[in-house]
Design an enzyme around this catalytic site. Structure first.
Site, short mmCIF file in Angstrom:
data_model
loop_
_atom_site.label_atom_id
_atom_site.label_comp_id
_atom_site.label_asym_id
_atom_site.label_seq_id
_atom_site.Cartn_x
_atom_site.Cartn_y
_atom_site.Cartn_z
CB SER A 1 -0.95 -0.04 1.20
OG SER A 1 -1.93 0.96 1.10
CE LYS B 1 -4.94 -2.28 0.78
NZ LYS B 1 -5.09 -0.85 0.47
CG ASP C 1 7.53 4.46 -11.29
OD1 ASP C 1 8.16 3.41 -11.51
OD2 ASP C 1 6.28 4.49 -11.23
#
Length: 419
Positions: A300, A325, A311
């Site tokens: 999460s 998740k 990223d």
């Protein structure tokens, strides 16, 4: 002739619009009818059972099981909390709970949980529990074979409630001395950062255990303290961090990323469930090298932090694939003091990928769900053009087994070693 043609086109257009509108309203009305119909059926069944079933039913239990089974068909994160269970929901959001204030570890040889470390000033410490105490019974219920999660659930409860705990304490003769304690639960605040240190080669280390409460403030203080102590690089340990508040993950990411960077985007069925979260402040440090430790329990909000740093090519991710998740829950108030925690959207990290690993929408014939196969995942790209994939958690840049973590890091990140 031209006027007549335009008139015919207008008539056709109106007819098409009317037809589309008719079927749209018909579709909406049909859906509303189906909902009303099934609610009437459910209501009638409960009344018939209450009047004619051979034994007297418990309406709270019967209807609660119906609600729980309905929600089970969706995903495991959409849950109903009646008024009496609000403390459990509050614990999840604030990171506090009623308990004894101690870590527990599982003894695989004895198949029992044991006290790992009681926190100073908590009910566990006040009662006299010590590291190594083997948990035998709670209020007369044998704990043999129960895992840590089950035992932890039994130890927790509303602050102010009491229970009897039987333990066996290893003694100097090699045996175990049985002991019994009456313990009163108190409100316990989980430490968001249980351990920090400056390791060899000026490596700063921060263990972050949760994103519930307000961990970003603690993290900021810990990081600045490590820099004062001479840390020139940083390890962020997110292993087994099950997540918490999305905003807290964005705030911590902001410490190492420029202002104005998109960290996560949520997309839901309604407009209110869709949002874009950017870094809003000036960072603390844009240059310090960062490694993030992850494992299968990293989930999460932890995946938002680790995934966004990956990223945007700001950190190296080390460990094993994270949990996966990518669903966002929001509490919704219900009648009679109840609350429903409902999944309203999915989140997407900066490359555009969603890390959700399990496809709850498309279930197997037996009702089970499976992970999204690698063959169906899509390729995305980091800011620097490196390939990353969706549909299965955050894949580390360096996959490494726990036993191979060098020197002190091995001891720092072992599951059963508590500092």
């Amino acid at each position: 002739m031209k006027k007549m043609l335009n008139r015919r086109i207008a008539i056709v257009a109106v007819a098409v619009i009317a037809t589309v509108a008719f079927f749209s309203f018909k579709s909406g009305d049909d859906r509303n009818f189906q909902i009303a119909k099934n609610l009437d059926i459910f209501n009638a069944i409960v009344k018939e059972l209450d009047m004619f079933y051979v034994d007297t039913i418990d309406p709270n239990k019967t209807i609660r099981e119906g609600i729980d089974n309905m929600l089970y068909t969706l995903d495991p994160y959409t849950e109903y909390y009646p008024e009496e269970d609000q403390s459990e929901l509050e614990q999840m959001i604030k990171g506090s709970f009623g308990g004894i204030g101690s870590y527990i570890a599982y003894n695989t040889k004895l198949k029992r949980s044991m006290i790992s470390e009681p926190f100073e000033g908590t009910p566990a410490a006040k009662a006299g529990l010590k590291a190594g105490d083997i948990l035998m019974e709670i209020d007369g219920k044998d704990l043999a074979g129960k895992n840590n999660a089950e035992v932890s659930q039994m130890l927790r409860g509303q602050a102010g409630t009491s229970f009897k705990l039987k333990i066996e304490r290893p003694n100097v003769k090699g045996g175990r001395t049985p002991m019994e304690f009456t313990i009163v639960r108190e409100s316990i605040q989980n430490p968001a950062i249980p351990y920090t240190a400056v390791l060899d080669n000026n490596i700063g280390y921060i263990s972050l255990s949760t994103f519930s409460g307000n961990p970003s403030k603690e993290f900021k203080k810990a990081f600045l303290d490590l820099k004062k102590q001479g840390a020139t690089s940083l390890v962020i340990d997110l292993r087994s961090n099950g997540g918490g508040l999305l905003d807290e993950a964005v705030e911590i990411a902001n410490y190492f990323l420029p202002r104005g960077k998109v960290i996560v985007t949520t997309k839901g069925k309604i407009k209110q469930a869709s949002n874009t979260y950017k870094t809003l402040r000036e960072p603390l440090d844009l240059d310090i090298p960062i490694a993030v430790l992850v494992n299968s329990g990293t989930a999460s909000a932890s995946e938002i932090l680790s995934g966004s740093l990956q990223d945007l090519d700001r950190a190296v991710i080390v460990g094993n694939r994270t949990f996966g998740k990518g669903l966002v829950q929001v509490p919704r108030s219900l009648p009679y003091g109840g609350t429903m925690k409902v999944t309203t959207s999915k989140y997407y990290i900066p490359s555009g990928r969603c890390v959700q690993a399990i496809d709850y929408k498309h279930r197997n014939e037996d009702g089970s769900v499976g992970t999204i196969p690698d063959s169906l995942t899509k390729v995305f790209y980091t800011a620097a053009g490196r390939e990353v994939r969706d549909g299965g958690g955050v894949m580390p840049d360096i996959t490494i087994k726990q036993e191979k973590l060098p020197n002190i890091l091995f001891y720092l990140v072992r599951d059963n070693l508590i500092f």
